[in-house]
Design a protein around this motif. Structure first.
Motif: not given
Length: 601
Positions: A115-133, A262-271
């Motif tokens: 499971t991952a979150t992308f960098d804000r300037e390379n994909g981002g995610g639902f909360l990328t403005d809170h979690f940019p890393c 989870g519903d929404g797969e909020v981190s984008f690379c989220g499952a």
């Protein structure tokens, strides 16, 4: 009679790249991508698939692969597969294709996920403005409760043109016309056709045909009228998907296998993303689009699939539910905006769970991949939409309900936090000034002397006045310094010291400020056995009443001049908050809090 073995129609060799497979994969939607195989209605067949990045994300201890991923290449899909009826007549535009999931799971020898979150300037995610890393978590012990993120049919050329035109308008004009862009910060607003990273299955790259189709083919990122990337976590064994047919043969494709989501797969690379297989059976409902699907748009093509959920899905009986309303972090009211409300519900849940010893990054990933239930609970009571996020309490190894007792954190951890990269961009981070501040800023502390009477001052950072007999004049080691008695904890309780997570950990790294007054939160690499309880009691009696009281202290560099780099160095090596990779999914955890318990009997 025993059922026949499903016919393997799309094999995968995990040692090869997606375009090197025996039947090359594709990562675009277009009616002219040729089918790689055909099947007949009623036949059970097997489709294997790579993970959605085609093996770019690795099972290692770095998140750099996430930070620098080329997202122009995703998703890699297996297919297209041409569907015929029992008489050999292909599915026709206007038909409905019923796709039943008979079995699914990980590929043998590749039973892990991420499971991952992308960098804000390379994909981002639902909360990328809170979690940019960019961050990453690796999961093992993958079970059979899986779901495909993508199952879809090929669009017709008319439908493809509709997609490209409407999405181009959003990408070109959305920042000026859509107020939601001020609250949700994933960019780009739409992924338009591009030859970069394009793979079209059997069509040879560089030919005139490839160039033309690549400029027209739609990206696989969003779900659309053809199904596609719908990310419905409940599509497991026994589920059916009723897909509209837009081209002869339907040209069915699938990919993006998930272990859990989870519903929404909020981190984008989220499952929990993984490679895997599907065993499917198809039926053709002639004329089914007109009979069952009502167009919601200007043409008969503006329809959407129907999904029938099977009997195998995560089942829990106790939930903690977080509410969100359509008011953003600045306090601005939005009108019945369910996206703003869901964002607030997720933020509420993350902040709450971080009080129990987890980092907020861990909880962001957890809520993206655990089987939480997202709901629109209210959409008619102006001006607030109400969204809720329900989290099953049984996945935690502690009671996460509000209570008078101070949270103490989980009992087991193997890794201090999610794998994380730095954010090197300059976009501002959204702050909620009323939320919990969780950054571990332990730069000076107090400890008790050996008698536990007078508090004796001891600095806990790089430039410290010396305290005789304790530490190295800089920091105090939790296990190896005599800070809470006449002997070290390592000598007092050697059996516990043997399986501590870190034998070199500092006192301040074991102290947790969460809750009233704070608490000690040591971490071990395995369960505590019944016969070790006496040692555990002795251990906690020795540290009972001792504490570290924090206050932020501006420290200088070696030359006595304050600078950002010297300040940052004081924070290392990091705060060892527990990771859900061990707390929830680790094989050492009791089965009642393991994801393997989701499997229905």
């Amino acid at each position: 009679m025993a059922p026949s073995t499903p016919r393997l129609v799309v094999p995968i060799d995990l040692k090869k790249k997606p375009w090197e497979q025996k039947l090359p994969l594709h990562n675009r939607w277009h009616p002219q991508i040729p089918p790689v195989e055909e099947i007949k209605a009623g036949e059970i067949f097997r489709v294997e698939m790579v993970d959605w990045t085609g093996g770019i994300i690795r099972d290692d201890d770095s998140a750099l692969d996430v930070k620098f991923i080329d997202l122009s290449t995703v998703h890699y899909l297996s297919g297209p597969i041409r569907v015929l009826d029992v008489d050999g007549v292909p599915a026709k535009p206007g038909d409905l294709l019923a796709v039943e999931i008979c079995n699914l799971g990980p590929l043998p020898g590749d039973e892990w996920g991420y499971t991952a979150t992308f960098d804000r300037e390379n994909g981002g995610g639902f909360l990328t403005d809170h979690f940019p890393c960019a961050t990453k978590a690796i999961w093992s012990e993958i079970s059979r409760l899986n779901s495909p993120g993508i199952v879809g049919t090929a669009p017709s050329m008319e439908l493809l043109n509709i997609w490209n035109e409407r999405e181009r308008q959003v990408e070109e004009n959305g920042l000026q016309t859509l107020k939601l862009c001020e609250v949700l910060h994933s960019r780009p607003l739409a992924n338009l056709p591009s030859t970069k990273g394009c793979h079209l299955g059997k069509i040879q790259k560089g030919t005139p045909e490839w160039e033309r189709i690549a400029r027209e083919a739609a990206r696989t990122i969003p779900g659309r009228e053809n199904g596609g990337n719908c990310d419905i976590k409940n599509l497991s064994t026994g589920s059916k998907i009723y897909l509209p047919v837009f081209v002869d043969g339907a040209n069915l494709s699938t990919g993006d296998m998930h272990f859990s989501q989870g519903d929404g797969e909020v981190s984008f690379c989220g499952a929990i993303e993984m490679s895997g297989f599907l065993e499917l059976k198809c039926e053709i409902i002639r004329g089914g689009m007109k009979e069952y699907l009502t167009p919601m748009g200007p043409t008969p093509l503006h329809v959407n699939p129907i999904f029938e959920i099977g009997p195998v899905e995560p089942r829990f009986s106790e939930w903690l539910v977080f509410e969100g309303i359509s008011v953003d972090e600045s306090g601005r009211q939005h009108y019945l905006d369910a996206s703003v409300a869901y964002k607030r519900a997720v933020l509420n849940a993350i902040d709450y769970l971080s009080k129990f010893g987890y980092s907020k990054e861990q909880m962001y990933l957890l809520l993206s991949c655990c089987p939480c239930e997202g709901r629109i609970s209210g959409i008619v009571d102006s001006p607030n939409a109400v969204a809720t996020l329900a989290i099953p309490t049984a996945i935690f190894d502690q009671d996460i309900r509000p209570k008078t007792k101070v949270p103490v954190g989980p009992r087991l951890v193997r890794k201090p936090d999610v794998l994380r990269c730095t954010y090197d961009g300059n976009l501002p981070t959204t702050k909620n000034p009323a939320a919990t501040i969780q950054c571990p800023m332990v730069l000076e502390g107090w400890i008790l002397d050996a008698k536990g009477t007078e508090p004796k001052k001891a600095h806990i950072s790089h430039q410290f006045s010396e305290q005789e007999g304790v530490g190295d004049g800089k920091r105090v080691k939790f296990w190896k310094d005599k800070w809470c008695g006449d002997v070290t904890l390592a000598s007092a309780v050697p059996s516990l010291f043997a399986f501590t997570l870190s034998k070199e950990v500092w006192v301040t790294e074991v102290w947790d400020d969460m809750g009233e007054g704070g608490h000690w939160n040591p971490h071990f690499i395995r369960h505590l056995n019944d016969w070790e309880l006496d040692n555990v009691e002795d251990f906690f009696l020795r540290i009972q009443g001792k504490s570290v009281k924090d206050r932020v202290l501006q420290m200088g560099s070696r030359k006595g001049v304050f600078c950002v780099t010297s300040f940052d160095s004081l924070l290392g090596p990091g705060h060892p908050t527990p990771s859900p990779v061990a707390v929830i999914w680790n094989s050492l955890i009791l089965s009642k809090v393991s994801f393997s318990a989701w499997k229905a009997s």
